[in-house]
Design a protein around this motif. Sequence first.
Motif, PDB file in Angstrom:
ATOM      1  N   SER A 173      27.287  48.788  40.651  1.00  0.00           N
ATOM      2  CA  SER A 173      28.069  49.726  41.253  1.00  0.00           C
ATOM      3  C   SER A 173      28.555  49.608  42.485  1.00  0.00           C
ATOM      4  O   SER A 173      29.189  50.130  43.236  1.00  0.00           O
ATOM      5  CB  SER A 173      26.969  51.108  41.656  1.00  0.00           C
ATOM      6  OG  SER A 173      25.984  50.457  42.527  1.00  0.00           O
ATOM      7  N   GLY A 174      28.565  48.005  42.955  1.00  0.00           N
ATOM      8  CA  GLY A 174      28.953  47.649  44.178  1.00  0.00           C
ATOM      9  C   GLY A 174      29.297  46.097  44.298  1.00  0.00           C
ATOM     10  O   GLY A 174      28.984  45.571  43.033  1.00  0.00           O
ATOM     11  N   GLY A 175      29.391  45.523  45.338  1.00  0.00           N
ATOM     12  CA  GLY A 175      29.663  43.870  45.411  1.00  0.00           C
ATOM     13  C   GLY A 175      28.672  43.236  44.945  1.00  0.00           C
ATOM     14  O   GLY A 175      28.610  42.120  44.356  1.00  0.00           O
ATOM     15  N   ARG A 179      28.272  40.844  41.627  1.00  0.00           N
ATOM     16  CA  ARG A 179      27.960  39.367  41.727  1.00  0.00           C
ATOM     17  C   ARG A 179      26.740  38.709  40.879  1.00  0.00           C
ATOM     18  O   ARG A 179      26.691  37.772  40.291  1.00  0.00           O
ATOM     19  CB  ARG A 179      27.956  38.968  42.996  1.00  0.00           C
ATOM     20  CG  ARG A 179      29.010  38.977  43.919  1.00  0.00           C
ATOM     21  CD  ARG A 179      28.953  38.430  45.340  1.00  0.00           C
ATOM     22  NE  ARG A 179      27.970  38.925  46.139  1.00  0.00           N
ATOM     23  CZ  ARG A 179      28.185  39.989  47.163  1.00  0.00           C
ATOM     24  NH1 ARG A 179      29.572  40.448  47.039  1.00  0.00           N
ATOM     25  NH2 ARG A 179      27.348  40.586  47.816  1.00  0.00           N
ATOM     26  N   ILE A 180      25.785  39.713  40.925  1.00  0.00           N
ATOM     27  CA  ILE A 180      24.668  39.384  39.974  1.00  0.00           C
ATOM     28  C   ILE A 180      24.849  39.540  38.469  1.00  0.00           C
ATOM     29  O   ILE A 180      24.737  38.428  37.659  1.00  0.00           O
ATOM     30  CB  ILE A 180      23.421  40.443  40.317  1.00  0.00           C
ATOM     31  CG1 ILE A 180      22.744  40.325  41.592  1.00  0.00           C
ATOM     32  CG2 ILE A 180      22.381  40.322  39.154  1.00  0.00           C
ATOM     33  CD1 ILE A 180      21.738  41.201  41.899  1.00  0.00           C
ATOM     34  N   VAL A 190      29.798  49.799  34.018  1.00  0.00           N
ATOM     35  CA  VAL A 190      29.992  50.379  35.147  1.00  0.00           C
ATOM     36  C   VAL A 190      30.072  52.009  34.721  1.00  0.00           C
ATOM     37  O   VAL A 190      30.976  52.106  33.910  1.00  0.00           O
ATOM     38  CB  VAL A 190      31.158  50.056  36.166  1.00  0.00           C
ATOM     39  CG1 VAL A 190      31.022  50.972  37.232  1.00  0.00           C
ATOM     40  CG2 VAL A 190      30.858  48.501  36.377  1.00  0.00           C
ATOM     41  N   ASN A 191      29.494  52.811  35.103  1.00  0.00           N
ATOM     42  CA  ASN A 191      29.547  54.190  34.581  1.00  0.00           C
ATOM     43  C   ASN A 191      30.811  54.828  34.813  1.00  0.00           C
ATOM     44  O   ASN A 191      31.499  55.516  33.997  1.00  0.00           O
ATOM     45  CB  ASN A 191      28.327  55.067  35.340  1.00  0.00           C
ATOM     46  CG  ASN A 191      27.182  55.287  34.557  1.00  0.00           C
ATOM     47  OD1 ASN A 191      27.043  54.880  33.397  1.00  0.00           O
ATOM     48  ND2 ASN A 191      26.388  56.074  35.250  1.00  0.00           N
ATOM     49  N   ASP A 192      31.525  54.571  36.014  1.00  0.00           N
ATOM     50  CA  ASP A 192      32.992  55.422  36.239  1.00  0.00           C
ATOM     51  C   ASP A 192      33.806  54.167  36.468  1.00  0.00           C
ATOM     52  O   ASP A 192      33.647  53.055  36.605  1.00  0.00           O
ATOM     53  CB  ASP A 192      32.585  56.092  37.684  1.00  0.00           C
ATOM     54  CG  ASP A 192      31.537  57.084  37.619  1.00  0.00           C
ATOM     55  OD1 ASP A 192      31.640  57.832  36.820  1.00  0.00           O
ATOM     56  OD2 ASP A 192      30.720  57.156  38.511  1.00  0.00           O
ATOM     57  N   PRO A 193      35.114  54.719  36.212  1.00  0.00           N
ATOM     58  CA  PRO A 193      36.185  53.698  36.276  1.00  0.00           C
ATOM     59  C   PRO A 193      36.467  53.303  37.770  1.00  0.00           C
ATOM     60  O   PRO A 193      37.136  53.900  38.598  1.00  0.00           O
ATOM     61  CB  PRO A 193      37.449  54.673  35.829  1.00  0.00           C
ATOM     62  CG  PRO A 193      37.050  55.949  35.773  1.00  0.00           C
ATOM     63  CD  PRO A 193      35.523  56.092  36.012  1.00  0.00           C
ATOM     64  N   MET A 194      35.740  52.200  38.164  1.00  0.00           N
ATOM     65  CA  MET A 194      35.789  51.752  39.376  1.00  0.00           C
ATOM     66  C   MET A 194      36.610  50.385  39.534  1.00  0.00           C
ATOM     67  O   MET A 194      35.922  49.273  39.297  1.00  0.00           O
ATOM     68  CB  MET A 194      34.177  51.826  40.092  1.00  0.00           C
ATOM     69  CG  MET A 194      33.736  52.748  39.820  1.00  0.00           C
ATOM     70  SD  MET A 194      31.927  52.913  40.372  1.00  0.00           S
ATOM     71  CE  MET A 194      31.932  52.291  42.167  1.00  0.00           C
ATOM     72  N   PRO A 195      37.842  50.292  39.714  1.00  0.00           N
ATOM     73  CA  PRO A 195      38.567  49.277  39.354  1.00  0.00           C
ATOM     74  C   PRO A 195      38.188  48.081  40.647  1.00  0.00           C
ATOM     75  O   PRO A 195      38.326  46.955  40.381  1.00  0.00           O
ATOM     76  CB  PRO A 195      39.846  49.455  39.856  1.00  0.00           C
ATOM     77  CG  PRO A 195      39.852  50.711  40.329  1.00  0.00           C
ATOM     78  CD  PRO A 195      38.544  51.593  39.942  1.00  0.00           C
ATOM     79  N   VAL A 198      35.318  46.165  39.116  1.00  0.00           N
ATOM     80  CA  VAL A 198      35.558  45.425  37.959  1.00  0.00           C
ATOM     81  C   VAL A 198      36.278  44.091  38.676  1.00  0.00           C
ATOM     82  O   VAL A 198      36.157  42.983  38.208  1.00  0.00           O
ATOM     83  CB  VAL A 198      36.738  46.141  37.178  1.00  0.00           C
ATOM     84  CG1 VAL A 198      37.365  45.183  36.167  1.00  0.00           C
ATOM     85  CG2 VAL A 198      35.921  47.307  36.506  1.00  0.00           C
ATOM     86  N   ALA A 199      37.169  44.256  39.625  1.00  0.00           N
ATOM     87  CA  ALA A 199      37.549  43.223  40.378  1.00  0.00           C
ATOM     88  C   ALA A 199      36.712  42.251  41.159  1.00  0.00           C
ATOM     89  O   ALA A 199      36.675  40.922  40.916  1.00  0.00           O
ATOM     90  CB  ALA A 199      38.766  43.660  41.385  1.00  0.00           C
ATOM     91  N   GLN A 200      35.589  42.730  41.818  1.00  0.00           N
ATOM     92  CA  GLN A 200      34.570  42.035  42.415  1.00  0.00           C
ATOM     93  C   GLN A 200      33.793  41.016  41.109  1.00  0.00           C
ATOM     94  O   GLN A 200      33.498  40.011  41.539  1.00  0.00           O
ATOM     95  CB  GLN A 200      33.417  42.895  43.097  1.00  0.00           C
ATOM     96  CG  GLN A 200      34.344  43.590  44.281  1.00  0.00           C
ATOM     97  CD  GLN A 200      33.438  44.620  44.610  1.00  0.00           C
ATOM     98  OE1 GLN A 200      32.733  45.463  44.114  1.00  0.00           O
ATOM     99  NE2 GLN A 200      33.438  44.702  46.180  1.00  0.00           N
ATOM    100  N   PHE A 201      33.816  41.649  39.974  1.00  0.00           N
ATOM    101  CA  PHE A 201      32.896  41.216  39.052  1.00  0.00           C
ATOM    102  C   PHE A 201      33.856  40.207  38.543  1.00  0.00           C
ATOM    103  O   PHE A 201      33.274  38.654  38.426  1.00  0.00           O
ATOM    104  CB  PHE A 201      32.731  42.061  37.880  1.00  0.00           C
ATOM    105  CG  PHE A 201      32.285  41.627  36.612  1.00  0.00           C
ATOM    106  CD1 PHE A 201      30.642  41.028  36.379  1.00  0.00           C
ATOM    107  CD2 PHE A 201      32.967  41.464  35.545  1.00  0.00           C
ATOM    108  CE1 PHE A 201      30.291  40.352  35.278  1.00  0.00           C
ATOM    109  CE2 PHE A 201      32.544  41.037  34.315  1.00  0.00           C
ATOM    110  CZ  PHE A 201      31.355  40.565  34.211  1.00  0.00           C
TER     111      PHE A 201
END
Length: 322
Positions: A173-175, A179-180, A190-195, A198-201
């Motif tokens: 749900s966050g950075g 990374r993990i 990721v439950n919600d569309p959080m670009p 996704v970009a951090q991943f």
Amino acid sequence: MVNIGYTLMSEQTPARQLVGNAVAAEHTGFDFAVISDHYFPWLEEMGHSPYAWSVLGAVAQATRRLPLMTYVTCPIMRYHPAVVAQKAATMGVLSEGRFTLGLGAGENLNEHVIGEGWPPADTRHRMFAEAVEIIRRLFSGDYVTYNGEFYDVDSAKLYDLPDERVPIGVAASGGRSARIAAEHADLLVVNDPMPEVVAQFQAAGGAGKPIYGQLALAYDSDAEAAEQRAHRLWRWAAAGGWKVMAELPGPVNFEAAASSVRPEDVARSVPCGAEVDAVVHAVRAFADAGFTHVALVQIGADQQQPFFEWAEKDLLPALRGL
């Protein structure tokens, strides 16, 4: 093309019906199915919470082609990671390679039952990273001895493994959690569309890996009835965001947190009624954010069969165009 899945929502559905719903989802043409792994429902009105792993075993025998995944299992308290690894490997065998282990750092709602308290978020992330490392090591089939900050494993070995290693998904749900996931997982949840997540991943090493999301909807030929049902059973999801939801210990607390949530508040994020375009628009937001898989939750255990009929006839054909 986005793969469209079906959610076996254990918090609202009896165990035997979950198995039947999985069979119906396969027949309807869904690309995969996920199951929630809870000890409690979010709200008392939801009324159910069977043991997901028993249900999964039955589903593996009742279906033939449908890929299955936990969405998600917490391996840090209620289950020891060595036990999670054994359960997942057995599911890999029973499903003949159709199982993915989705993992997350959990909620107080489900983990407090063992009486050990609920650690702060930073501690939970460190526990989670250790747990995922243990699971991955055990999936190798070798003996594993591990002495970590939180977990010890004494000469453990899995004897029943599928031909191919069970893929691991990690919820973020966050950075930090992204990374993990990039370091340890084969896919991101990721439950919600959080670009941004996704970009951090992807920036941390997850580029090219699948990304799974979930969309709740309330199908009904009567849009007002759908909105009322969504409010009755899904108002908990509008109760303050994940940082709040992860800390609440019981359904009564979610009820209190959601006491001021109105039907129209829920309907803003939950498509209600029989408008295909509303669902397509919501799924498109996931596709635009880089998601490869979206699992649909039909709110209301007694409305599953009408939903399957609508999905087969109208919804899935429309979503195939994404």
